[in-house]
Enzyme design. Structure first.
Site, PDB file in Angstrom:
ATOM      1  N   TYR A   1      -1.931  -0.500  10.257  1.00 58.83           N
ATOM      2  CA  TYR A   1      -2.083  -0.983   8.872  1.00 58.83           C
ATOM      3  C   TYR A   1      -0.900  -0.534   8.013  1.00 58.83           C
ATOM      4  O   TYR A   1      -0.318  -1.331   7.268  1.00 58.83           O
ATOM      5  CB  TYR A   1      -3.400  -0.440   8.306  1.00 58.83           C
ATOM      6  CG  TYR A   1      -3.596  -0.667   6.826  1.00 58.83           C
ATOM      7  CD1 TYR A   1      -4.124  -1.860   6.348  1.00 58.83           C
ATOM      8  CD2 TYR A   1      -3.257   0.328   5.901  1.00 58.83           C
ATOM      9  CE1 TYR A   1      -4.303  -2.061   4.990  1.00 58.83           C
ATOM     10  CE2 TYR A   1      -3.439   0.135   4.542  1.00 58.83           C
ATOM     11  CZ  TYR A   1      -3.959  -1.056   4.094  1.00 58.83           C
ATOM     12  OH  TYR A   1      -4.131  -1.254   2.747  1.00 58.83           O
TER      13      TYR A   1
ATOM     14  N   SER B   1       0.843  -1.201   0.000  1.00 62.56           N
ATOM     15  CA  SER B   1       0.000   0.000   0.000  1.00 62.56           C
ATOM     16  C   SER B   1       0.869   1.239   0.000  1.00 62.56           C
ATOM     17  O   SER B   1       1.970   1.243   0.574  1.00 62.56           O
ATOM     18  CB  SER B   1      -0.895   0.022   1.245  1.00 62.56           C
ATOM     19  OG  SER B   1      -1.588   1.256   1.323  1.00 62.56           O
TER      20      SER B   1
HETATM   21  P1  NAP Z   1     -11.452  -5.627   0.462  1.00 64.70           P
HETATM   22  O1  NAP Z   1     -12.406  -5.179  -0.580  1.00 64.70           O
HETATM   23  O2  NAP Z   1     -11.753  -5.341   1.905  1.00 64.70           O
HETATM   24  O3  NAP Z   1     -11.217  -7.193   0.285  1.00 64.70           O
HETATM   25  C1  NAP Z   1     -10.411  -7.873   1.196  1.00 64.70           C
HETATM   26  C2  NAP Z   1     -10.333  -9.326   0.795  1.00 64.70           C
HETATM   27  O4  NAP Z   1      -9.461  -9.982   1.734  1.00 64.70           O
HETATM   28  C3  NAP Z   1     -11.672 -10.052   0.847  1.00 64.70           C
HETATM   29  O5  NAP Z   1     -11.725 -10.942  -0.233  1.00 64.70           O
HETATM   30  C4  NAP Z   1     -11.605 -10.824   2.169  1.00 64.70           C
HETATM   31  O6  NAP Z   1     -12.315 -12.054   2.138  1.00 64.70           O
HETATM   32  C5  NAP Z   1     -10.128 -11.126   2.229  1.00 64.70           C
HETATM   33  N1  NAP Z   1      -9.663 -11.429   3.580  1.00 64.70           N
HETATM   34  C6  NAP Z   1      -9.673 -10.634   4.676  1.00 64.70           C
HETATM   35  N2  NAP Z   1      -9.159 -11.289   5.740  1.00 64.70           N
HETATM   36  C7  NAP Z   1      -8.829 -12.521   5.294  1.00 64.70           C
HETATM   37  C8  NAP Z   1      -8.273 -13.671   5.900  1.00 64.70           C
HETATM   38  N3  NAP Z   1      -7.942 -13.684   7.201  1.00 64.70           N
HETATM   39  N4  NAP Z   1      -8.062 -14.778   5.148  1.00 64.70           N
HETATM   40  C9  NAP Z   1      -8.388 -14.781   3.816  1.00 64.70           C
HETATM   41  N5  NAP Z   1      -8.922 -13.732   3.192  1.00 64.70           N
HETATM   42  C10 NAP Z   1      -9.138 -12.621   3.925  1.00 64.70           C
HETATM   43  O7  NAP Z   1      -9.977  -5.022   0.214  1.00 64.70           O
HETATM   44  P2  NAP Z   1      -9.286  -4.345  -1.062  1.00 64.70           P
HETATM   45  O8  NAP Z   1      -9.482  -2.896  -0.955  1.00 64.70           O
HETATM   46  O9  NAP Z   1      -9.638  -5.067  -2.302  1.00 64.70           O
HETATM   47  O10 NAP Z   1      -7.758  -4.619  -0.694  1.00 64.70           O
HETATM   48  C11 NAP Z   1      -7.017  -5.699  -1.234  1.00 64.70           C
HETATM   49  C12 NAP Z   1      -5.555  -5.461  -0.877  1.00 64.70           C
HETATM   50  O11 NAP Z   1      -5.159  -4.175  -1.376  1.00 64.70           O
HETATM   51  C13 NAP Z   1      -5.291  -5.444   0.624  1.00 64.70           C
HETATM   52  O12 NAP Z   1      -4.045  -6.051   0.903  1.00 64.70           O
HETATM   53  C14 NAP Z   1      -5.229  -3.954   0.930  1.00 64.70           C
HETATM   54  O13 NAP Z   1      -4.457  -3.677   2.077  1.00 64.70           O
HETATM   55  C15 NAP Z   1      -4.598  -3.420  -0.329  1.00 64.70           C
HETATM   56  N6  NAP Z   1      -4.834  -1.994  -0.565  1.00 64.70           N
HETATM   57  C16 NAP Z   1      -6.088  -1.496  -0.765  1.00 64.70           C
HETATM   58  C17 NAP Z   1      -6.251  -0.137  -0.980  1.00 64.70           C
HETATM   59  C18 NAP Z   1      -7.592   0.509  -1.201  1.00 64.70           C
HETATM   60  O14 NAP Z   1      -7.656   1.755  -1.281  1.00 64.70           O
HETATM   61  N7  NAP Z   1      -8.659  -0.248  -1.337  1.00 64.70           N
HETATM   62  C19 NAP Z   1      -5.151   0.713  -0.967  1.00 64.70           C
HETATM   63  C20 NAP Z   1      -3.895   0.174  -0.751  1.00 64.70           C
HETATM   64  C21 NAP Z   1      -3.756  -1.178  -0.563  1.00 64.70           C
HETATM   65  P3  NAP Z   1     -13.887 -12.219   2.587  1.00 64.70           P
HETATM   66  O15 NAP Z   1     -14.619 -11.076   1.911  1.00 64.70           O
HETATM   67  O16 NAP Z   1     -14.257 -13.557   2.058  1.00 64.70           O
HETATM   68  O17 NAP Z   1     -13.944 -12.148   4.079  1.00 64.70           O
END
Ligand code: NAP
Length: 244
Positions: free
Chosen positions: A153, A139
């Site tokens: 985080y 991130s």
């Molecule tokens: P999201 O929409 O909240 O999705 C998170 C995913 O992770 C879901 O599929 C969830 O599964 C899964 N998950 C959570 N805890 C888990 C566990 N213990 N075991 C297995 N799966 C788990 O998040 P996102 O925004 O797409 O983010 C994806 C990645 O990008 C993350 O690493 C996040 O830190 C990074 N990121 C996101 C942003 C942003 O602005 N969105 C920015 C920088 C980095 P379930 O739904 O089945 O529970």
């Protein structure tokens, strides 16, 4: 088939967008999820039918070692050993200052966002041969620090950058590449988990490109680093954060 990819946290958001992107490119897919079985199963069925690639959904809490081992064994049995890994599963907890954080909260963030990546990298490298490739989703928070919101985080993502660099050096001579993508402010449901569903729109005026990003824009960077087109790139990062 172009390769067999495990994507952790593929039920929604960036993980689901990456699954779509890679299925279209002809990879076989194992979509890991934690709680959202219906979404993961529906995506696996849709992508398998639309792109004619093998695609399975496997439940596992990737912060737990035994569940990671079972996840990889299930992929071995149903798809065959992976050739590519996208470490993407992550959590964001409600916004608060460091002064208010409990050990329980900090350890939950680190277990889900850091230990899981280590364990999945370990199981992946044990199976990979030359040409194998790992992309860790980090991130921009690792650079920015997320003051007043979630420094735990941000610190977890700093650890992912160090894991990416260190592991890339450990496995380079085996012909396995390890790289990272640092998304910035992407429209997903993760921000609601942090207590502010409208966070990206609140911040977008301070982003040089003046807008939030879409999950598909992150998926494209992940897919490039994962692929042989990035065959001379290892231990490096792509920032997908609108210039921030
Ligand atoms: P999201 O929409 O909240 O999705 C998170 C995913 O992770 C879901 O599929 C969830 O599964 C899964 N998950 C959570 N805890 C888990 C566990 N213990 N075991 C297995 N799966 C788990 O998040 P996102 O925004 O797409 O983010 C994806 C990645 O990008 C993350 O690493 C996040 O830190 C990074 N990121 C996101 C942003 C942003 O602005 N969105 C920015 C920088 C980095 P379930 O739904 O089945 O529970």
């Amino acid at each position: 088939m172009r390769g067999k990819v495990l994507i952790t946290g593929a039920s929604r958001g960036i993980g689901a967008a990456t699954a779509r992107y890679l299925a279209e490119q002809g990879y076989g897919l194992c979509l890991n999820y934690h709680r959202n079985r219906a979404a993961a199963e529906a995506l696996a069925a849709e992508l398998g039918e639309r792109y004619g690639v093998p695609c399975i959904a496997v439940q596992a809490d990737v912060s737990q070692e035994a569940e990671v081992v079972r996840l990889f064994e299930e992929m071995d049995a149903r798809l065959g050993p992976l050739t590519h890994l996208v470490n993407n599963a992550g959590i964001l907890q409600p916004q608060m200052k460091v002064l208010e954080m409990s050990a329980e909260r900090i350890n939950k963030t680190l277990g889900t966002n850091v230990t899981s990546y280590f364990l999945c990298c370990r199981e992946a490298v044990r199976r990979m041969t030359a040409g194998g490739s790992i992309v860790n989703v980090s991130s921009a928070a690792a650079r920015l620090g997320s003051a007043g919101e979630y420094v735990d985080y941000a610190a977890s993502k700093g650890a992912i950058d160090v894991l990416t660099r260190g592991l890339s050096l450990e496995v380079a001579a085996l012909g396995i590449r390890v790289n990272g993508v640092r998304p910035g402010f992407i429209y997903t449901e993760m921000h609601a988990d942090g207590g502010e569903p409208g966070r990206v729109d609140r911040i977008k005026g301070n982003i040089p490109l003046q807008r939030g990003g879409q999950p598909a824009e992150v998926a494209a960077a992940i897919a490039w680093l994962l692929s042989d087109e990035a065959s001379y790139a290892t231990g490096t990062f792509i920032d997908v954060a609108g210039g921030r």
